[in-house]
Design an enzyme around this catalytic site. Structure first.
Site, PDB file in Angstrom:
ATOM      1  N   ASN A   1      16.405  48.573 -30.037  1.00 51.35           N
ATOM      2  CA  ASN A   1      14.868  47.958 -29.843  1.00 51.35           C
ATOM      3  C   ASN A   1      14.706  46.652 -30.056  1.00 51.35           C
ATOM      4  O   ASN A   1      13.488  46.221 -29.938  1.00 51.35           O
ATOM      5  CB  ASN A   1      13.620  48.975 -30.215  1.00 51.35           C
TER       6      ASN A   1
ATOM      7  N   HIS B   1      12.325  43.586 -35.019  1.00 49.48           N
ATOM      8  CA  HIS B   1      11.517  44.120 -36.053  1.00 49.48           C
ATOM      9  C   HIS B   1      10.558  43.114 -36.189  1.00 49.48           C
ATOM     10  O   HIS B   1      10.506  42.070 -36.359  1.00 49.48           O
ATOM     11  CB  HIS B   1      12.415  44.260 -37.363  1.00 49.48           C
TER      12      HIS B   1
ATOM     13  N   LYS C   1      17.149  41.757 -33.913  1.00 53.50           N
ATOM     14  CA  LYS C   1      18.287  42.886 -34.417  1.00 53.50           C
ATOM     15  C   LYS C   1      19.519  42.460 -33.562  1.00 53.50           C
ATOM     16  O   LYS C   1      19.716  41.709 -32.815  1.00 53.50           O
ATOM     17  CB  LYS C   1      17.739  44.258 -34.081  1.00 53.50           C
TER      18      LYS C   1
ATOM     19  N   GLU D   1       8.905  41.708 -47.179  1.00 60.18           N
ATOM     20  CA  GLU D   1      10.064  41.586 -46.383  1.00 60.18           C
ATOM     21  C   GLU D   1      10.587  40.000 -46.563  1.00 60.18           C
ATOM     22  O   GLU D   1      11.753  39.834 -46.302  1.00 60.18           O
ATOM     23  CB  GLU D   1       9.808  42.164 -45.075  1.00 60.18           C
TER      24      GLU D   1
ATOM     25  N   TYR E   1      14.626  49.056 -45.180  1.00 61.38           N
ATOM     26  CA  TYR E   1      14.307  50.382 -44.566  1.00 61.38           C
ATOM     27  C   TYR E   1      14.047  51.536 -45.318  1.00 61.38           C
ATOM     28  O   TYR E   1      14.034  52.577 -44.916  1.00 61.38           O
ATOM     29  CB  TYR E   1      15.254  50.725 -43.498  1.00 61.38           C
TER      30      TYR E   1
HETATM   31  P1  DAT Z   1       8.859  49.777 -35.903  1.00 61.84           P
HETATM   32  O1  DAT Z   1      10.399  49.354 -35.695  1.00 61.84           O
HETATM   33  O2  DAT Z   1       8.238  49.997 -34.342  1.00 61.84           O
HETATM   34  O3  DAT Z   1       8.091  49.515 -37.024  1.00 61.84           O
HETATM   35  P2  DAT Z   1       9.473  52.296 -37.576  1.00 61.84           P
HETATM   36  O4  DAT Z   1       9.310  51.406 -38.803  1.00 61.84           O
HETATM   37  O5  DAT Z   1       8.804  53.645 -37.267  1.00 61.84           O
HETATM   38  O6  DAT Z   1       9.429  51.548 -36.258  1.00 61.84           O
HETATM   39  O7  DAT Z   1      11.131  52.447 -37.635  1.00 61.84           O
HETATM   40  C1  DAT Z   1      12.108  51.431 -37.826  1.00 61.84           C
HETATM   41  C2  DAT Z   1      13.125  51.401 -36.987  1.00 61.84           C
HETATM   42  O8  DAT Z   1      13.957  52.820 -37.135  1.00 61.84           O
HETATM   43  C3  DAT Z   1      12.885  51.447 -35.595  1.00 61.84           C
HETATM   44  O9  DAT Z   1      12.630  50.145 -35.051  1.00 61.84           O
HETATM   45  C4  DAT Z   1      14.193  51.976 -34.828  1.00 61.84           C
HETATM   46  C5  DAT Z   1      14.382  53.015 -35.729  1.00 61.84           C
HETATM   47  N1  DAT Z   1      13.764  54.651 -35.599  1.00 61.84           N
HETATM   48  C6  DAT Z   1      12.403  54.819 -35.757  1.00 61.84           C
HETATM   49  N2  DAT Z   1      12.206  56.088 -35.144  1.00 61.84           N
HETATM   50  C7  DAT Z   1      13.315  56.531 -34.759  1.00 61.84           C
HETATM   51  C8  DAT Z   1      13.672  57.705 -34.165  1.00 61.84           C
HETATM   52  N3  DAT Z   1      12.931  58.879 -33.891  1.00 61.84           N
HETATM   53  N4  DAT Z   1      15.061  57.834 -33.861  1.00 61.84           N
HETATM   54  C9  DAT Z   1      15.871  57.060 -33.843  1.00 61.84           C
HETATM   55  N5  DAT Z   1      15.639  55.831 -34.417  1.00 61.84           N
HETATM   56  C10 DAT Z   1      14.385  55.520 -34.987  1.00 61.84           C
HETATM   57 MG    MG Z   2       8.463  49.592 -38.952  1.00 61.04          MG
END
Ligand code: DAT
Ligand code: MG
Length: 151
Positions: free
Chosen positions: A114, A117, A11, A128, A51
């Site tokens: 974080n 991805h 990212k 993707e 997303y």
């Molecule tokens: P991951 O990236 O671990 O697959 P995800 O698909 O649930 O997690 O979410 C995608 C991204 O969205 C994640 O990397 C960061 C953001 N995100 C997820 N949950 C969040 C939250 N509660 N607050 C802020 N950003 C969040």
């Molecule tokens: Mg995810």
């Protein structure tokens, strides 16, 4: 066994912090095969499509701003069990909950930054990769180390 593909992306924070090499290294050293790689500034439309399952979340606009805030490094990786294994190497979504030794556990402190991805299923891996790479940008090749990784 079934060979799967996963979409891994450094990212914008990972690119800005100079973590690209470190992150690529984790997957290379594990023994997965790199099949696609590029530095890329993505559009709002592409980020929203990537997303789309999170569209209803309150953090969605901030997430899109973050992902489009600078270049990302797009990668396609291939291997048996690569989707689940890459998720383990990446660690929990919240870096403070991610185990030491994982990318997020070692290199990040906040969910909104974080650094990386990884696809959550083989189906999403395919989806993707097709979304982020054009025809001809993914290479089929045989690493010389292949017989030393799997018997
Ligand atoms: P991951 O990236 O671990 O697959 P995800 O698909 O649930 O997690 O979410 C995608 C991204 O969205 C994640 O990397 C960061 C953001 N995100 C997820 N949950 C969040 C939250 N509660 N607050 C802020 N950003 C969040
Ligand atoms: Mg995810």
């Amino acid at each position: 066994e079934q060979v799967d593909q996963t979409y891994i992306m450094v990212k914008p924070d990972g690119v800005q912090r100079g973590l690209v090499g470190e992150i690529i290294s984790r997957f290379e050293k594990k023994g997965f095969k790199l099949t696609g790689l590029k530095l890329f500034q993505c559009s709002k439309e592409l980020a929203e499509e990537h997303y789309k399952d999170l569209k209803q979340k309150s953090f969605f606009p901030k997430l899109i701003d973050y992902i489009t805030s600078g270049p990302v490094v797009c990668m396609a990786w291939e291997g048996v069990g690569v989707v689940a294994s890459a998720r383990k190497l990446i660690g929990a979504t919240d870096p403070l909950q991610a185990e030491p030794g994982t990318i997020r556990g070692d290199l990040a402190v906040q969910t909104g930054r974080n650094v990386v991805h990884g696809s959550d299923s083989p189906e999403n891996g395919k989806r993707e990769i097709a979304l982020w790479f054009k025809e001809g940008e993914v290479c089929e090749w045989t690493p010389v180390q292949a017989p030393w990784l799997r018997e």
